[in-house]
Design a protein around this motif. Structure first.
Motif, PDB file in Angstrom:
ATOM      1  N   MET A  47      14.166  -8.866  -0.144  1.00  0.00           N
ATOM      2  CA  MET A  47      13.202  -8.178  -1.020  1.00  0.00           C
ATOM      3  C   MET A  47      12.662  -9.149  -2.084  1.00  0.00           C
ATOM      4  O   MET A  47      13.419  -9.917  -2.669  1.00  0.00           O
ATOM      5  CB  MET A  47      13.912  -6.995  -1.699  1.00  0.00           C
ATOM      6  N   SER A  48      11.344  -9.136  -2.284  1.00  0.00           N
ATOM      7  CA  SER A  48      10.773 -10.075  -3.246  1.00  0.00           C
ATOM      8  C   SER A  48      11.155  -9.638  -4.671  1.00  0.00           C
ATOM      9  O   SER A  48      11.460  -8.478  -4.900  1.00  0.00           O
ATOM     10  CB  SER A  48       9.252 -10.098  -3.082  1.00  0.00           C
ATOM     11  N   ASP A  49      11.173 -10.598  -5.618  1.00  0.00           N
ATOM     12  CA  ASP A  49      11.558 -10.171  -6.965  1.00  0.00           C
ATOM     13  C   ASP A  49      10.356  -9.823  -7.837  1.00  0.00           C
ATOM     14  O   ASP A  49      10.464  -9.714  -9.055  1.00  0.00           O
ATOM     15  CB  ASP A  49      12.501 -11.187  -7.628  1.00  0.00           C
ATOM     16  N   ILE A  50       9.210  -9.619  -7.206  1.00  0.00           N
ATOM     17  CA  ILE A  50       8.047  -9.112  -7.951  1.00  0.00           C
ATOM     18  C   ILE A  50       8.300  -7.623  -8.177  1.00  0.00           C
ATOM     19  O   ILE A  50       8.625  -6.895  -7.240  1.00  0.00           O
ATOM     20  CB  ILE A  50       6.752  -9.288  -7.134  1.00  0.00           C
ATOM     21  N   LEU A  51       8.126  -7.181  -9.424  1.00  0.00           N
ATOM     22  CA  LEU A  51       8.455  -5.798  -9.758  1.00  0.00           C
ATOM     23  C   LEU A  51       7.588  -4.805  -8.986  1.00  0.00           C
ATOM     24  O   LEU A  51       8.076  -3.799  -8.472  1.00  0.00           O
ATOM     25  CB  LEU A  51       8.285  -5.608 -11.267  1.00  0.00           C
ATOM     26  N   ARG A  52       6.310  -5.076  -8.935  1.00  0.00           N
ATOM     27  CA  ARG A  52       5.444  -4.167  -8.183  1.00  0.00           C
ATOM     28  C   ARG A  52       4.319  -4.962  -7.544  1.00  0.00           C
ATOM     29  O   ARG A  52       3.516  -5.583  -8.231  1.00  0.00           O
ATOM     30  CB  ARG A  52       4.857  -3.126  -9.131  1.00  0.00           C
ATOM     31  N   GLN A  53       4.289  -4.934  -6.230  1.00  0.00           N
ATOM     32  CA  GLN A  53       3.234  -5.632  -5.503  1.00  0.00           C
ATOM     33  C   GLN A  53       2.000  -4.733  -5.434  1.00  0.00           C
ATOM     34  O   GLN A  53       2.129  -3.515  -5.448  1.00  0.00           O
ATOM     35  CB  GLN A  53       3.701  -5.910  -4.066  1.00  0.00           C
ATOM     36  N   PRO A  54       0.799  -5.319  -5.318  1.00  0.00           N
ATOM     37  CA  PRO A  54      -0.384  -4.462  -5.145  1.00  0.00           C
ATOM     38  C   PRO A  54      -0.370  -3.766  -3.779  1.00  0.00           C
ATOM     39  O   PRO A  54       0.306  -4.220  -2.857  1.00  0.00           O
ATOM     40  CB  PRO A  54      -1.561  -5.433  -5.252  1.00  0.00           C
ATOM     41  N   ALA A  55      -1.135  -2.685  -3.679  1.00  0.00           N
ATOM     42  CA  ALA A  55      -1.138  -1.863  -2.460  1.00  0.00           C
ATOM     43  C   ALA A  55      -1.397  -2.682  -1.202  1.00  0.00           C
ATOM     44  O   ALA A  55      -0.764  -2.459  -0.170  1.00  0.00           O
ATOM     45  CB  ALA A  55      -2.181  -0.756  -2.601  1.00  0.00           C
ATOM     46  N   GLU A  56      -2.331  -3.656  -1.287  1.00  0.00           N
ATOM     47  CA  GLU A  56      -2.686  -4.396  -0.067  1.00  0.00           C
ATOM     48  C   GLU A  56      -1.521  -5.253   0.422  1.00  0.00           C
ATOM     49  O   GLU A  56      -1.481  -5.648   1.583  1.00  0.00           O
ATOM     50  CB  GLU A  56      -3.953  -5.237  -0.269  1.00  0.00           C
ATOM     51  N   VAL A  57      -0.561  -5.550  -0.449  1.00  0.00           N
ATOM     52  CA  VAL A  57       0.622  -6.308  -0.018  1.00  0.00           C
ATOM     53  C   VAL A  57       1.673  -5.334   0.523  1.00  0.00           C
ATOM     54  O   VAL A  57       2.201  -5.509   1.618  1.00  0.00           O
ATOM     55  CB  VAL A  57       1.183  -7.149  -1.188  1.00  0.00           C
ATOM     56  N   ILE A  58       1.923  -4.258  -0.231  1.00  0.00           N
ATOM     57  CA  ILE A  58       2.947  -3.292   0.210  1.00  0.00           C
ATOM     58  C   ILE A  58       2.578  -2.693   1.568  1.00  0.00           C
ATOM     59  O   ILE A  58       3.431  -2.525   2.433  1.00  0.00           O
ATOM     60  CB  ILE A  58       3.107  -2.144  -0.817  1.00  0.00           C
ATOM     61  N   TYR A  59       1.317  -2.360   1.744  1.00  0.00           N
ATOM     62  CA  TYR A  59       0.910  -1.673   2.975  1.00  0.00           C
ATOM     63  C   TYR A  59       0.155  -2.585   3.928  1.00  0.00           C
ATOM     64  O   TYR A  59      -0.665  -2.127   4.712  1.00  0.00           O
ATOM     65  CB  TYR A  59       0.075  -0.433   2.627  1.00  0.00           C
ATOM     66  N   GLN A  60       0.454  -3.880   3.855  1.00  0.00           N
ATOM     67  CA  GLN A  60      -0.266  -4.834   4.694  1.00  0.00           C
ATOM     68  C   GLN A  60      -0.148  -4.489   6.178  1.00  0.00           C
ATOM     69  O   GLN A  60      -1.137  -4.547   6.922  1.00  0.00           O
ATOM     70  CB  GLN A  60       0.255  -6.244   4.440  1.00  0.00           C
ATOM     71  N   ALA A 113      -7.926  -1.432  -1.925  1.00  0.00           N
ATOM     72  CA  ALA A 113      -7.113  -2.191  -0.963  1.00  0.00           C
ATOM     73  C   ALA A 113      -7.643  -2.012   0.458  1.00  0.00           C
ATOM     74  O   ALA A 113      -7.744  -2.965   1.218  1.00  0.00           O
ATOM     75  CB  ALA A 113      -5.650  -1.739  -1.042  1.00  0.00           C
ATOM     76  N   ALA A 114      -8.012  -0.772   0.808  1.00  0.00           N
ATOM     77  CA  ALA A 114      -8.448  -0.505   2.181  1.00  0.00           C
ATOM     78  C   ALA A 114      -9.858  -1.028   2.434  1.00  0.00           C
ATOM     79  O   ALA A 114     -10.150  -1.551   3.497  1.00  0.00           O
ATOM     80  CB  ALA A 114      -8.387   0.991   2.468  1.00  0.00           C
ATOM     81  N   ILE A 115     -10.735  -0.898   1.447  1.00  0.00           N
ATOM     82  CA  ILE A 115     -12.134  -1.249   1.683  1.00  0.00           C
ATOM     83  C   ILE A 115     -12.374  -2.754   1.615  1.00  0.00           C
ATOM     84  O   ILE A 115     -13.037  -3.317   2.473  1.00  0.00           O
ATOM     85  CB  ILE A 115     -13.051  -0.490   0.702  1.00  0.00           C
ATOM     86  N   CYS A 116     -11.824  -3.410   0.579  1.00  0.00           N
ATOM     87  CA  CYS A 116     -12.142  -4.838   0.496  1.00  0.00           C
ATOM     88  C   CYS A 116     -10.912  -5.740   0.492  1.00  0.00           C
ATOM     89  O   CYS A 116     -11.046  -6.952   0.359  1.00  0.00           O
ATOM     90  CB  CYS A 116     -13.034  -5.113  -0.714  1.00  0.00           C
ATOM     91  N   GLY A 117      -9.728  -5.150   0.633  1.00  0.00           N
ATOM     92  CA  GLY A 117      -8.540  -5.979   0.738  1.00  0.00           C
ATOM     93  C   GLY A 117      -8.020  -6.525  -0.589  1.00  0.00           C
ATOM     94  O   GLY A 117      -7.035  -7.261  -0.608  1.00  0.00           O
ATOM     95  N   VAL A 118      -8.675  -6.208  -1.701  1.00  0.00           N
ATOM     96  CA  VAL A 118      -8.158  -6.608  -3.031  1.00  0.00           C
ATOM     97  C   VAL A 118      -8.254  -5.420  -3.976  1.00  0.00           C
ATOM     98  O   VAL A 118      -9.348  -4.879  -4.174  1.00  0.00           O
ATOM     99  CB  VAL A 118      -8.970  -7.720  -3.760  1.00  0.00           C
ATOM    100  N   SER A 119      -7.126  -5.055  -4.554  1.00  0.00           N
ATOM    101  CA  SER A 119      -7.153  -3.949  -5.507  1.00  0.00           C
ATOM    102  C   SER A 119      -6.942  -4.459  -6.926  1.00  0.00           C
ATOM    103  O   SER A 119      -6.810  -3.703  -7.859  1.00  0.00           O
ATOM    104  CB  SER A 119      -6.057  -2.939  -5.155  1.00  0.00           C
TER     105      SER A 119
END
Ligand SMILES: Nc1ncnc2c1ncn2[C@@H]1O[C@H](COP(=O)(O)OP(=O)(O)O)[C@@H](O)[C@H]1O
Ligand SMILES: [Mg+2]
Length: 359
Positions: free
Chosen positions: A1-14, A97-103
């Protein structure tokens, strides 16, 4: 598990986004990563053609999300409106995240937000060394979104001053941002749009000017209308969050969630679920998001201080904090609720006692 506290949606749901992309043969607006249908599937959940399960992100009416997605495919911007805790920021993040891949192109609007934070700023060392030039210009998330044809998120749009809000009028109507210092302008690429959020409960907000309002399509996110839906939202988020926080998720969590939701819904609506007793309504808005916070607080307290027993002792103080926002008025409201309603319910007696002890 990465030690980033909260990843953006596009990473979590890649993985989900990749699976949708692989099966997506529908027509797409230019510079979109997915077709509008797939964006809606990503938000509402479903199964892809090759059988990958997509988890629901937003729980509620599909039509609301369809309207939001359709708006972003036009030249009008999207404004998500609703009371706090109705998933405005959450939906905005997932749409981007879904439309342009960056939230992560986000501007948090506050009373102190100025035009430089919306348009562009200057790197003064460069400015002094080279004079005004593109290199000396510091782009904002909005600037970058225009430049690369993606989405910019503006959180709590109505919290910034009306004069600053109006900077957006040229951007939205002419799709360009003048840079008078360079006698130049940047022109938005296709795919650029804005998702703003605003809540209609706050004090000290600055109404949108009618010129700006006209450039937004407003989509209202409601509070969940039935109890099962609200329980579903809370259960999903609580189990995801307890996994992220690496705290155990006790077996009776579902039962306690149901009790917390019952108390929230009764106090929020000013009447018991069976409609027999009228109640006073506390000043806070007791949103679904707050119920999630109460449960996560309770789980943490149970895990660290109550040997993992999730009970009224562990949840009580969190509940009190969510309900009593005004120490005088709300305390009276809660006392009345305890005495006229909870005292008479056998299955709530532990809540009655633990909250009473804390009051
Ligand atoms: N209808 C819903 N579907 C899914 N999650 C929801 C819903 N309503 C609230 N939530 C949850 O509430 C939390 C807070 O929402 P947030 O987007 O911060 O609220 P807002 O920006 O409207 O104040 C999120 O974690 C989200 O998962
Ligand atoms: Mg928000």
């Amino acid at each position: 598990m990465s030690d980033i506290l909260r990843q953006p949606a596009e990473v979590i749901y890649q993985a989900e986004l990749d699976a949708l992309k692989a099966d997506d043969h529908g027509a797409k607006p230019e510079n979109w990563q997915l077709s509008p249908q797939s964006v809606v599937t990503y938000l509402m959940g479903g199964t892809t053609a090759s059988g990958v399960v997509i988890s629901p992100k937003y729980i509620g009416q599909r039509r609301i999300i369809e309207t939001a997605v359709a708006t972003l495919a036009t030249d009008r911007a999207l404004l998500l409106l609703g009371v706090p805790g109705t998933a405005k920021s959450w939906v905005s993040e997932h749409l981007a995240a879904a439309i342009c891949g960056v939230s992560t192109q986000v501007i948090q609007c506050t009373a102190g937000t100025d035009e430089q934070q919306i348009r562009y700023g200057w790197n003064y060392a460069q400015l002094l060394a080279k004079g005004p030039s593109r290199e000396a210009l510091v782009p904002t998330p909005l600037y970058r979104a225009m430049e690369n044809g993606s989405l910019c998120r503006l959180e709590e749009l109505t919290r910034m001053g009306s004069d600053v809000q109006d900077t957006l009028i040229t951007v939205l109507s002419e799709k360009m941002l003048p840079v008078p210092e360079l006698n130049d302008a940047i022109y938005a690429r296709r795919g650029f749009n804005i998702i703003a959020t605003a809540n209609n409960r706050d004090k000290g907000v600055n109404e949108l000017s009618s010129a700006l309002k006209r450039r937004f399509n407003v989509v209202v996110l409601p509070l969940p209308d039935d109890m099962d839906q609200e329980i579903d939202i809370i259960s999903r988020r609580v189990s995801e969050m307890s996994r992220d926080l690496q705290i155990p998720h006790p077996k009776n969590a579902a039962e306690e969630i149901k009790k917390v939701v019952t108390m929230f819904r009764e106090l929020r609506s000013g009447s018991t679920l069976d409609g027999k007793v009228a109640l006073k309504v506390p000043s806070g808005n007791l949103s679904t998001a707050e119920a999630i916070a109460v449960m996560v607080g309770g789980l943490s307290q149970a895990a660290w201080f109550h040997q993992g027993n999730l009970n009224a002792q562990a949840i009580g103080a969190n509940l009190l904090g969510a309900i009593v926002k005004d120490p005088v008025q709300d305390k009276l409201v809660l006392e009345e609720y305890l005495e006229t309603v909870l005292k008479k319910r056998a299955d709530f007696s532990d809540y009655y006692h633990s909250i009473n002890e804390l009051l």
